[in-house]
Design an enzyme around this catalytic site. Structure first.
Site, mmCIF file in Angstrom:
data_model
loop_
_atom_site.group_PDB
_atom_site.id
_atom_site.type_symbol
_atom_site.label_atom_id
_atom_site.label_comp_id
_atom_site.label_asym_id
_atom_site.label_seq_id
_atom_site.Cartn_x
_atom_site.Cartn_y
_atom_site.Cartn_z
ATOM 1 N N LYS A 1 23.548 108.074 17.222
ATOM 2 C CA LYS A 1 22.941 109.374 16.907
ATOM 3 C C LYS A 1 21.421 109.261 16.978
ATOM 4 O O LYS A 1 20.846 108.236 16.584
ATOM 5 C CB LYS A 1 23.391 109.804 15.498
ATOM 6 C CG LYS A 1 22.956 111.201 15.082
ATOM 7 C CD LYS A 1 23.517 111.568 13.712
ATOM 8 C CE LYS A 1 23.052 112.951 13.271
ATOM 9 N NZ LYS A 1 23.628 113.363 11.980
ATOM 10 N N SER B 1 25.795 117.985 11.604
ATOM 11 C CA SER B 1 24.723 117.774 12.565
ATOM 12 C C SER B 1 25.071 116.723 13.623
ATOM 13 O O SER B 1 24.417 116.653 14.652
ATOM 14 C CB SER B 1 23.458 117.340 11.813
ATOM 15 O OG SER B 1 23.667 116.062 11.208
ATOM 16 N N SER C 1 28.029 116.242 7.611
ATOM 17 C CA SER C 1 27.652 116.125 9.030
ATOM 18 C C SER C 1 28.407 115.062 9.822
ATOM 19 O O SER C 1 28.209 114.942 11.027
ATOM 20 C CB SER C 1 26.151 115.866 9.159
ATOM 21 O OG SER C 1 25.445 117.014 8.804
#
Length: 493
Positions: free
Chosen positions: A78, A156, A180
């Site tokens: 990420k 997210s 998330s």
């Protein structure tokens, strides 16, 4: 052998150790899949040179017989994790061009274990969002499709979920501040665990809300989550909130035997307006665990209804403090200044053009609730509510409950652009089942357990006792086996 990218971590590990495949072959298959999937916008910084270099080194380790479980396995990282010499932007314009001179603890641990980095993954800007629509790189797209709409992969960690579901990588790192990891996994038919706060180091991960953020793995199966969490977890003296506890062998704890375990069903999660499909999924999951030998008990978590308001005071407050460091002075983007502009104008212009609307909204809310006149009315009250929410869970666990079963999300994935910017609260309601876990610092895992009427994946969430991720993953494993979820998105990209 084709389709190597479709292997799970466990399958690939076993094939590598049996010398049936090499890490280079596995990595090349994933790189090819990544290049063919630009439509999904999951990978935003590709690192093929680094990947092949790491794969060759992993093959050498495997040949020498010195290979931890993650050795040679290609993963996505990420964009919130700092990676040395590789763009780490947190999907924000304000960090344009930022390439760290250091490696986050999590990526260091993964690389030490021989993992291969395919690149950096899309996300909501500074991890603020539930749909991956606030990214400076544009929307990440869910590989699941049932009509002509493009669906959100959740947020997210949307890029991570999309990449794992589409078999672009074998697994990915995610972070979870209010859901998330778990919500995107529920939206994409993948497995995601948010560990106990302090189980995985936060050092080198761009901070959103420091008392809530926690990194974890996003994988294709529960077994894979156990393998990857073992590589990511551990004490880190560089993170003052990191717990000095031994990391058990999570994979070895996956027996699937949950006879006699007490599973709590909280009545407060039966919200008005919850779709029938979600209620049925929850009831079916409860029945599956009961059939596996668990004892089902009704429990009460009375302060649940205050969780979202408390979260949306605490998280923006911490964000406004954490994001004060992005000012255009030392790194990242700096606005062009007019003649006569001073340092104040530089701060104002840089932050105005560097931060997106959602980040600006949360920074302003956070600054407001921390201001002198409102600190007690909002921030301190939210902290007291947080303590009550944690107490609810403590009492349930003290009464002998081993895990708590709830829905992971209030719906299946929705279309990109369907939740308009005009009403941010509608978007915030996506976190209704997940934020309590972050407020209480507990481990939570999302397991895909069914499809909705349209054929989109739905997930259930299991919440565990603090530091007992192994036990929680074993319950998740039993649920995964009972549900038998094997659906995959049809390739259209």
């Amino acid at each position: 052998m084709t389709d190597l990218n479709k292997l799970t971590l466990a399958e690939a590990r076993d094939k590598l150790r049996a010398k049936e495949i090499t890490s280079v072959e596995l990595t090349e298959a994933c790189l090819k899949a990544v290049d063919a999937a630009d439509t999904l916008n999951a990978f935003v910084h590709k690192t093929p040179e680094i990947a092949l270099q790491q794969a060759k080194a992993a093959d050498a380790r495997l040949a020498a017989g010195d290979a931890p479980a993650m050795c040679g396995l290609p993963v996505g990282i990420k964009d919130l994790f700092c990676t040395k010499g590789v763009a780490s932007q947190a999907a924000s314009r304000i960090l344009e061009g930022f390439k760290p001179e250091y490696e986050s603890t999590v990526t260091s641990k993964l690389f030490d274990a021989g993992s291969v980095m395919l690149g950096k993954l899309n996300m909501d800007e500074f991890a603020m969002g539930s749909s991956n629509e606030t990214s400076v790189y544009g929307n990440a797209v869910n590989p699941w499709k049932v009509d002509d709409r493009q669906l959100t992969p959740g947020g997210s960690s949307g890029g991570s979920a999309s990449a794992v579901a589409a078999d672009l990588c074998l697994a990915a790192t995610g972070t979870d501040t209010g859901g998330s990891i778990r919500q995107p996994c529920a939206f994409t038919g993948t497995v995601g665990i948010k560990p106990t706060y302090g189980r995985v180091s936060r050092w080198g991960i761009v901070a959103f809300a420091s008392s809530l953020d926690q990194a974890g793995p996003m994988t294709k199966t529960v077994r894979d989550s156990a393998i990857m969490l073992g590589a990511m977890a551990g004490h880190d003296p560089k993170d003052s909130t990191s717990a000095d506890l031994a990391v058990p062998d999570f994979e070895a704890m996956l027996t699937g035997d949950i006879r006699g375990k007490k599973i709590g069903i909280p009545k407060e999660y039966r919200l008005d307006g919850t779709p029938d499909e979600i209620v049925k999924l929850w009831d079916d999951g409860t029945a599956m665990l009961k059939d596996a030998g668990a004892q089902i008990v009704d429990i009460s978590l009375p302060h649940t209804k205050y969780a979202l308001p408390a979260y949306y005071v605490i998280a923006p407050a911490e964000a406004s403090s954490n994001l004060a460091r992005y000012d255009g002075v030392r790194y990242g983007r700096r606005a062009k200044l007019a003649a006569g502009d001073g340092i104040t104008e530089m701060y104002e212009k840089t932050r105005a053009e560097g931060f997106g609307h959602e980040v600006q909204r949360r920074v302003m809310v956070g600054t407001y609730v921390l201001s002198a006149g409102f600190y007690d009315a909002y921030y301190n009250r939210a902290r007291r509510v947080r303590a009550l929410i944690k107490r609810d869970f403590d009492l349930a666990f003290e009464a002998g409950v081993d895990a708590i079963l709830t829905p992971a999300t209030p719906s299946a994935a929705f279309g990109l652009g369907e939740m308009s910017d005009e009403d941010p609260v509608k978007m915030y309601l996506n976190d209704v089942f997940t934020v309590t876990v972050n407020l209480a610092g507990l481990p939570g895992v999302s397991v895909p357990t069914g499809l909705d009427a349209q054929g989109l994946p739905l997930g259930l969430q299991l919440i565990g006792r603090p530091w007992e991720e192994g036990d929680l993953l074993n319950t998740a494993y039993a649920l995964e086996q009972a549900a038998g979820f094997v659906a995959k998105p049809q390739r259209w990209w």
